[in-house]
Enzyme design. Sequence first.
Site, PDB file in Angstrom:
ATOM      1  N   SER A 136       0.852  -1.192   0.000  1.00  0.00           N
ATOM      2  CA  SER A 136       0.000   0.000   0.000  1.00  0.00           C
ATOM      3  C   SER A 136       0.883   1.236   0.000  1.00  0.00           C
ATOM      4  CB  SER A 136      -0.886  -0.011   1.253  1.00  0.00           C
ATOM      5  OG  SER A 136      -1.538   1.225   1.452  1.00  0.00           O
ATOM      6  N   TYR A 148      -3.552  -1.590  10.073  1.00  0.00           N
ATOM      7  CA  TYR A 148      -3.373  -1.770   8.635  1.00  0.00           C
ATOM      8  C   TYR A 148      -1.968  -1.330   8.208  1.00  0.00           C
ATOM      9  CZ  TYR A 148      -4.325  -1.176   3.615  1.00  0.00           C
ATOM     10  OH  TYR A 148      -4.289  -1.237   2.243  1.00  0.00           O
TER      11      TYR A 148
END
Length: 274
Positions: free
Chosen positions: A155, A169
């Site tokens: 990400s 996350y």
Amino acid sequence: MGRFEGKVALVTGAARGQGRSHALAMAREGAQIIAVDINKQIDTVPYPMATPADLAETARLVEDLDRRVLAREADCADADAMAAIIEEGLSEFGRIDVIAANAGIAATHSAVDMPRQAWHDQLSTNLTGVWFSIQPALPAMIASGNGGSIVITSSLYGVSAPPANLAHYVAAKHGVVGLMRALANELAPHNIRVNTVNPTYVHTDMVENDAFYAAFNPDAPTRENFLSTLRELNKLPVSWMDPTDITNAVLYLASDDSRYVTGHTLMVDCGASV
């Protein structure tokens, strides 16, 4: 002849979104597909997750491309389940050349009051699940002498951090970048390349939901305000990308087009990390 003719690709999170896009693109270019998805709801995830019907549709679409597909339901963090699927895939197809460790979940919780289960779920799917999508296939990939490519979906937040509410996350997505670098070193003598693709926001169910709208704009949690926030984040004048934009990067990293690229974080982030 396609870039993946005669090759076999394992794709996790394949039921919809980026995973389905990756699987279909590699199938179009000749790959046989092992498609895996959990196909059930995780309680700490605030949006509806993929279903058995979604995975069945991915399998149908691959078969419509005249490619073989082995579609199986499993939690990628379940080591025994993933080992069994990989063994079945090797029995069915004889090899695994590409692993697209794409399965991932997201949720927003403040660091102060994050439920323990939410932390566990994010690390379980987004980090441990990546490991167990890769490790059981390594002995066969090494023994084959064919080399291979492993592409891990990280990400933008695998190299940076958001304003708030995504500590679990972010920890996992940073973790897979470290895992990638370790594996790139260890597997290079076997001509197995390992890279991550690091997207900014992608137009999927993971981010288009009320939880994300509220996390980024708590005083006015609307879709319009969320998209406006993303336009400010990204340097290029877009709010988010399509799954195919990430697929194009995955195809590059998975194919011989990038035969000397390993240990790399490919930022597909509209300049957000600049």
